[in-house]
Design a protein around this motif. Structure first.
Motif, mmCIF file in Angstrom:
data_model
loop_
_atom_site.group_PDB
_atom_site.id
_atom_site.type_symbol
_atom_site.label_atom_id
_atom_site.label_comp_id
_atom_site.label_asym_id
_atom_site.label_seq_id
_atom_site.Cartn_x
_atom_site.Cartn_y
_atom_site.Cartn_z
ATOM 1 N N VAL A 131 46.621 52.620 36.753
ATOM 2 C CA VAL A 131 46.250 51.464 35.945
ATOM 3 C C VAL A 131 46.669 50.161 36.631
ATOM 4 O O VAL A 131 45.924 49.183 36.625
ATOM 5 C CB VAL A 131 46.871 51.571 34.530
ATOM 6 C CG1 VAL A 131 46.652 50.296 33.746
ATOM 7 C CG2 VAL A 131 46.293 52.762 33.798
ATOM 8 N N GLY A 132 47.832 50.153 37.258
ATOM 9 C CA GLY A 132 48.307 48.946 37.948
ATOM 10 C C GLY A 132 47.371 48.525 39.074
ATOM 11 O O GLY A 132 47.125 47.337 39.276
ATOM 12 N N HIS A 133 46.844 49.498 39.792
ATOM 13 C CA HIS A 133 45.905 49.205 40.883
ATOM 14 C C HIS A 133 44.620 48.617 40.310
ATOM 15 O O HIS A 133 44.079 47.642 40.840
ATOM 16 C CB HIS A 133 45.605 50.470 41.684
ATOM 17 C CG HIS A 133 44.670 50.259 42.806
ATOM 18 N ND1 HIS A 133 45.025 49.580 43.951
ATOM 19 C CD2 HIS A 133 43.373 50.612 42.959
ATOM 20 C CE1 HIS A 133 43.977 49.528 44.761
ATOM 21 N NE2 HIS A 133 42.959 50.150 44.180
ATOM 22 N N ALA A 134 44.130 49.185 39.216
ATOM 23 C CA ALA A 134 42.924 48.664 38.575
ATOM 24 C C ALA A 134 43.154 47.236 38.085
ATOM 25 O O ALA A 134 42.288 46.377 38.230
ATOM 26 C CB ALA A 134 42.511 49.567 37.419
ATOM 27 N N GLU B 174 42.017 40.288 41.311
ATOM 28 C CA GLU B 174 41.456 39.766 42.565
ATOM 29 C C GLU B 174 39.988 39.384 42.401
ATOM 30 O O GLU B 174 39.554 38.338 42.889
ATOM 31 C CB GLU B 174 41.612 40.789 43.686
ATOM 32 C CG GLU B 174 43.034 40.961 44.150
ATOM 33 C CD GLU B 174 43.155 41.979 45.266
ATOM 34 O OE1 GLU B 174 42.180 42.172 46.018
ATOM 35 O OE2 GLU B 174 44.226 42.581 45.384
ATOM 36 N N VAL B 175 39.226 40.233 41.722
ATOM 37 C CA VAL B 175 37.807 39.944 41.504
ATOM 38 C C VAL B 175 37.666 38.690 40.640
ATOM 39 O O VAL B 175 36.864 37.801 40.935
ATOM 40 C CB VAL B 175 37.090 41.153 40.855
ATOM 41 C CG1 VAL B 175 35.687 40.780 40.389
ATOM 42 C CG2 VAL B 175 37.039 42.315 41.838
ATOM 43 N N PRO C 211 39.317 33.868 34.327
ATOM 44 C CA PRO C 211 40.436 34.692 33.897
ATOM 45 C C PRO C 211 40.122 36.188 34.048
ATOM 46 O O PRO C 211 38.970 36.601 33.901
ATOM 47 C CB PRO C 211 40.603 34.337 32.409
ATOM 48 C CG PRO C 211 39.921 33.026 32.237
ATOM 49 C CD PRO C 211 38.815 33.006 33.248
ATOM 50 N N ALA C 212 41.142 36.972 34.315
ATOM 51 C CA ALA C 212 40.980 38.422 34.493
ATOM 52 C C ALA C 212 40.933 39.110 33.139
ATOM 53 O O ALA C 212 41.795 39.907 32.783
ATOM 54 C CB ALA C 212 42.110 38.987 35.346
ATOM 55 N N ALA C 213 39.929 38.794 32.373
ATOM 56 C CA ALA C 213 39.718 39.379 31.057
ATOM 57 C C ALA C 213 38.217 39.528 30.849
ATOM 58 O O ALA C 213 37.424 38.904 31.553
ATOM 59 C CB ALA C 213 40.321 38.490 29.973
ATOM 60 N N ARG C 214 37.844 40.345 29.895
ATOM 61 C CA ARG C 214 36.424 40.598 29.634
ATOM 62 C C ARG C 214 35.646 39.298 29.463
ATOM 63 O O ARG C 214 34.597 39.101 30.076
ATOM 64 C CB ARG C 214 36.285 41.478 28.391
ATOM 65 C CG ARG C 214 34.859 41.844 28.072
ATOM 66 C CD ARG C 214 34.801 42.750 26.844
ATOM 67 N NE ARG C 214 33.466 43.238 26.625
ATOM 68 C CZ ARG C 214 32.541 42.603 25.910
ATOM 69 N NH1 ARG C 214 32.832 41.454 25.342
ATOM 70 N NH2 ARG C 214 31.341 43.114 25.765
ATOM 71 N N GLY D 136 36.352 36.291 30.479
ATOM 72 C CA GLY D 136 36.282 35.543 31.733
ATOM 73 C C GLY D 136 35.256 36.116 32.681
ATOM 74 O O GLY D 136 34.475 35.382 33.299
ATOM 75 N N LEU D 137 35.249 37.438 32.810
ATOM 76 C CA LEU D 137 34.294 38.078 33.717
ATOM 77 C C LEU D 137 32.865 37.917 33.208
ATOM 78 O O LEU D 137 31.948 37.659 33.989
ATOM 79 C CB LEU D 137 34.655 39.547 33.902
ATOM 80 C CG LEU D 137 35.995 39.771 34.607
ATOM 81 C CD1 LEU D 137 36.388 41.234 34.527
ATOM 82 C CD2 LEU D 137 35.953 39.302 36.045
ATOM 83 N N LEU D 138 32.665 38.025 31.902
ATOM 84 C CA LEU D 138 31.326 37.807 31.349
ATOM 85 C C LEU D 138 30.890 36.359 31.523
ATOM 86 O O LEU D 138 29.726 36.082 31.797
ATOM 87 C CB LEU D 138 31.286 38.202 29.874
ATOM 88 C CG LEU D 138 31.333 39.698 29.593
ATOM 89 C CD1 LEU D 138 31.439 39.952 28.103
ATOM 90 C CD2 LEU D 138 30.129 40.404 30.184
ATOM 91 N N ALA D 139 31.813 35.428 31.393
ATOM 92 C CA ALA D 139 31.477 34.019 31.586
ATOM 93 C C ALA D 139 31.041 33.765 33.023
ATOM 94 O O ALA D 139 30.133 32.970 33.268
ATOM 95 C CB ALA D 139 32.676 33.139 31.241
ATOM 96 N N ALA D 140 31.657 34.450 33.962
ATOM 97 C CA ALA D 140 31.277 34.273 35.368
ATOM 98 C C ALA D 140 29.843 34.736 35.574
ATOM 99 O O ALA D 140 29.073 34.094 36.271
ATOM 100 C CB ALA D 140 32.217 35.058 36.279
ATOM 101 N N LEU D 141 29.454 35.832 34.940
ATOM 102 C CA LEU D 141 28.086 36.319 35.074
ATOM 103 C C LEU D 141 27.105 35.332 34.474
ATOM 104 O O LEU D 141 26.081 35.012 35.071
ATOM 105 C CB LEU D 141 27.934 37.678 34.379
ATOM 106 C CG LEU D 141 28.653 38.847 35.013
ATOM 107 C CD1 LEU D 141 28.505 40.086 34.136
ATOM 108 C CD2 LEU D 141 28.092 39.129 36.395
#
Length: 72
Positions: A39-42, A48-49, A56-59, A61-66
């Protein structure tokens, strides 16, 4: 760049690889395989992504980037 299954995992790894930085701008991952990753690696990979996308490294944030990338 796109990949399915193990290919999707390879694409994900390339997206965060230092040597590939700046070479890849978009990726499509379908059924990425990596059930053995701790889990820590994920969490580190997600961070990083997200950092590379400036979100932000959250759902949300990632959806906003898309949304931001496809609908300026």
């Amino acid at each position: 760049m796109a990949g399915q299954s193990a290919g999707a995992t390879s694409v994900a790894c390339l997206m965060v690889a230092d040597r590939a930085r700046g070479s890849l701008h978009r990726a499509i991952l379908h059924s990425a395989v990596n059930a053995c990753a701790p889990v820590g690696h994920a969490a580190r990979t997600t961070a990083e992504v997200a950092a590379a996308g400036g979100v932000p490294a959250a759902r949300a944030g990632l959806l906003a980037a898309l949304i931001h990338r496809h609908h300026p």
